[in-house]
Design an enzyme around this catalytic site. Structure first.
Site, PDB file in Angstrom:
ATOM      1  N   LYS A  76      13.516 -71.773   6.918  1.00 16.57           N
ATOM      2  CA  LYS A  76      12.128 -72.155   6.616  1.00 16.57           C
ATOM      3  C   LYS A  76      11.291 -70.874   6.639  1.00 16.57           C
ATOM      4  O   LYS A  76      11.488 -70.031   7.533  1.00 16.57           O
ATOM      5  CB  LYS A  76      11.639 -73.158   7.661  1.00 16.57           C
ATOM      6  CG  LYS A  76      10.241 -73.700   7.418  1.00 16.57           C
ATOM      7  CD  LYS A  76       9.862 -74.767   8.451  1.00 16.57           C
ATOM      8  CE  LYS A  76       8.507 -75.390   8.160  1.00 16.57           C
ATOM      9  NZ  LYS A  76       8.129 -76.447   9.130  1.00 16.57           N
ATOM     10  N   SER A 151       6.630 -80.906   7.230  1.00 14.77           N
ATOM     11  CA  SER A 151       6.327 -79.722   6.478  1.00 14.77           C
ATOM     12  C   SER A 151       7.573 -78.943   6.064  1.00 14.77           C
ATOM     13  O   SER A 151       7.483 -78.069   5.203  1.00 14.77           O
ATOM     14  CB  SER A 151       5.448 -78.787   7.324  1.00 14.77           C
ATOM     15  OG  SER A 151       6.147 -78.375   8.482  1.00 14.77           O
ATOM     16  N   SER A 175       8.115 -82.725  11.517  1.00 11.99           N
ATOM     17  CA  SER A 175       8.472 -81.971  10.310  1.00 11.99           C
ATOM     18  C   SER A 175       9.939 -81.652  10.110  1.00 11.99           C
ATOM     19  O   SER A 175      10.297 -81.101   9.064  1.00 11.99           O
ATOM     20  CB  SER A 175       7.685 -80.671  10.256  1.00 11.99           C
ATOM     21  OG  SER A 175       6.386 -80.928   9.824  1.00 11.99           O
TER      22      SER A 175
END
Ligand code: GLN
Length: 484
Positions: A76, A151, A175
Site C-alpha cells: 500500500k 482505503s 480498511s
C-alpha cells in the site's frame, strides 16, 4: 501460476519448478496487461523487483530460503519504501521519495519477498471506496463499475485480480477487512501493537494498524508472521513473541465457542449478505463449533465516536504537511500564511480537508471535553462490550460490511452513508482488537465477506478458524471474470 497460493508457489520455488525471476516477470506482465482497467497500481518497481528476485533465487539455491523467499507482493502506498515514491494517494506527497523502508517493508524484504510496486489507496487512508485518491478511483475486478472498498482498495483489487499473491494494507476503521470483503479475498488486521507502525504514514495513530491481504488464511498467516513483532522504533508496538501462525492452522474446531452479536444482524444489513453469513455460521457448526448470541450494546456509538477520534488524530498528524517541512508547496507564495494556506489547499483533497476541519474543531479549547474526551469514554465502553463477550466466547463472527460492492459514485456525495459502510468494522479498531475478513459466498454475483473478530493477540485462533472454513468451502478460490 497466478492462481497458486503463496504456500503452493513456495513449494514450487523450492522444488525448482519455477524461479523467482520467472514468477516476478509473470506478475509484472499481468500488472502491465490487466491493471489498466483497475487503476490499482500507482508505481511499478520492475528493476528493483528483478534484482530482488535474483537475490531470492540465489538464497533458494543456497538452501537458505524461508516460506516467503521469492514470493512477489505489492505495498500500500503509505508504507515508506526507500528510494521509491510514497504518495499516500495524495497530491501532497506526489513527489515524495521515501529515504527509508517502513518496518513492515523491511521485514518482508528480509523474509525474501519481492516488491513489485505500490498500490493505489484513498488519500491518507481516508475512505471506504477508494474514490478519494489523487490518482483516480480503483475499480473492483468483480465489476469494474463498482468500488473495491477502501482505503486499501488497490491492495485488495490486485490480490483479487491475481496481479500478485499478496499485498500489504492498513486498517484504521476497516480498511483491510472491508475491501477484502468487497473483493472476495482474505485480509487480516492484527491486534493494535502487533505490527510496527514505523514508516507507515500516520492517519489516526491510536487506531492505525498494518496487516495483510492474500487469497487464503494460510497465506495471511505466513505474511503476518513475517510482518509482526516488537520494534523499538514504534513505542506502541508490543513486546510479545510472535507465534508460528502457520503451525496452528489445522487445529480442530470442535468446542470452539462462537458468538454472533445481535447488533450485527439487524436493520441495514442486506438480505444477501445476511444469508451468506448465516450459511457460513452453519459451516462452522458442522465443523464442531458451538454458536450462541452475544450482545455488543454500544455498537451504535462506534461510528460517531470514531468520527471524532480519527479526525482529531488526523488533524494533528497531518499538520506536518505544510509545504515547508513536508509535502507539496504552492507556486510563488506571497507570504508565510499564503504558503501554508495554498500548499495545504492544493495538496489535500476534499475528504482530507473535511476531516482536518472536524478534528481541529473537536480538539479546540472550548469543545475538547464535549467531543474528544466524550469519544474516548465511549471508546472504553465499546472495548468493555467486547471484553464481556469474550468471557463467553472465543471468537465473534458477523458480516464485514452491510452490503456488497456499491457503484462508483453511489455514495460519494453523501459522507454519512459512506461512513456507515464501516459500521461492523470500526468498533474493532476502537477496541484495538484483531479482525479479519474471509470470503463467504456471493450475493447477486458479488463477493460477501465474513468477519472474524478475536480477543487481543488471538490472531492464531482466528487464522485457524478461517483456514478450517476455507478447507470446507471454495469461495476463496473463485476468480473474477477476465482475471482467471
Ligand atoms: N473508512 C474509514 C475512514 O474513512 C476507515 C479507513 C481506514 O481504515 N483507513 O476513516
Amino acid at each position: 501460476m497466478h492462481n497458486k497460493t503463496i504456500a503452493e508457489l513456495s513449494a514450487a520455488l523450492r522444488a525448482g519448478e519455477v524461479t523467482s525471476r520467472e514468477l516476478t516477470r509473470h506478475f509484472l506482465e499481468r500488472i502491465r496487461s490487466l491493471d489498466g482497467g483497475l487503476n490499482a497500481v500507482i508505481t511499478v518497481t520492475e528493476e528493483q523487483a528483478l534484482a530482488q528476485a535474483d537475490a531470492a533465487d540465489a538464497r533458494i539455491a543456497a538452501g537458505q530460503a524461508g516460506p516467503l523467499t521469492g514470493i512477489p507482493l505489492l505495498h500500500k502506498d503509505l508504507f515508506c519504501t526507500d528510494g521509491v515514491r510514497t504518495s499516500c494517494g495524495s497530491r501532497m506527497l506526489d513527489n515524495f521519495v521515501a529515504p527509508y523502508d517502513a518496518a513492515v517493508v523491511e521485514r518482508l524484504r528480509e523474509a525474501g519477498m519481492v516488491m513489485l510496486g505500490k498500490t493505489n489507496m484513498d488519500e491518507f487512508a481516508m475512505g471506504s471506496s477508494n474514490e478519494n485518491s489523487y490518482y483516480g478511483p480503483v475499480r473492483n475486478p468483480w465489476d469494474t463499475e463498482r468500488v473495491p472498498g477502501g482505503s486499501s482498495g488497490g491492495s485488495a483489487a490486485v490480490v483479487a485480480a491475481r496481479l500478485t499473491p499478496a499485498a500489504t494494507g492498513t486498517d484504521t476503521g476497516g480498511s483491510i477487512r472491508q475491501p477484502a470483503s468487497l473483493c472476495g479475498i482474505t485480509g487480516i488486521k492484527p491486534t493494535y501493537g502487533r505490527v510496527s507502525r514505523w514508516g507507515m504514514i500516520a492517519f489516526a495513530s491510536s487506531l492505525d494498524q498494518g496487516g495483510a491481504f492474500a487469497r487464503t488464511a494460510e497465506d495471511c498467516a505466513l505474511v503476518l508472521g513475517a510482518m509482526a513483532g516488537t520494534d523499538p522504533r514504534d513505542s506502541t508496538s508490543i513486546e510479545r513473541e510472535v507465534p508460528d501462525y502457520a503451525a496452528g492452522l489445522d487445529a480442530d474446531l470442535s468446542g470452539l465457542r462462537i458468538g454472533l452479536p445481535k447488533e450485527y444482524f439487524g436493520e441495514g444489513l442486506d438480505a444477501g449478505v445476511a444469508a451468506a453469513v448465516e450459511a457460513a455460521v452453519e459451516t462452522f457448526k458442522s465443523l464442531g463449533a458451538e454458536v450462541r448470541e452475544v450482545s455488543l450494546p454500544n455498537t451504535h456509538l462506534a461510528v460517531p465516536a470514531y468520527y471524532v477520534v480519527a479526525p482529531a488524530e488526523c488533524s494533528s498528524n497531518l499538520s506536518r504537511f505544510d509545504g515547508v517541512r513536508f509535502g507539496h508547496r504552492c507556486e510563488n507564495p506571497k507570504d508565510l500564511t499564503d504558503l501554508y494556506e495554498r500548499s495545504r489547499g492544493e495538496g489535500f483533497g476534499p475528504e482530507v480537508q473535511r476531516r482536518i476541519m472536524v478534528g481541529t474543531y473537536a480538539l479546540s479549547a472550548g469543545y475538547y471535553d464535549a467531543y474528544y474526551l466524550k469519544a474516548q469514554k465511549v471508546r472504553r465502553l465499546i472495548s468493555d462490550d467486547f471484553l464481556r463477550a469474550f468471557e463467553e466466547v472465543d471468537l465473534i463472527l458477523g458480516p464485514t460490511s452491510p452490503s456488497t460492492a456499491f457503484r462508483l459514485g453511489e455514495k460519494a456525495a453523501d459522507p454519512v452513508s459512506m461512513y456507515l459502510s464501516d459500521i461492523y468494522t470500526i468498533a474493532v479498531n476502537l477496541a484495538g482488537l484483531p479482525g479479519m475478513s474471509v470470503p463467504a459466498g456471493f450475493a447477486d454475483g458479488l463477493p460477501v465477506g465474513l468477519q472474524i473478530i478475536g480477543n487481543y493477540f488471538e490472531e492464531g485462533r482466528m487464522l485457524n478458524a478461517a483456514h478450517r472454513f476455507q478447507q470446507a468451502t471454495d469461495w476463496h478460490t473463485r476468480a473474477p471474470h477476465g482475471f482467471e
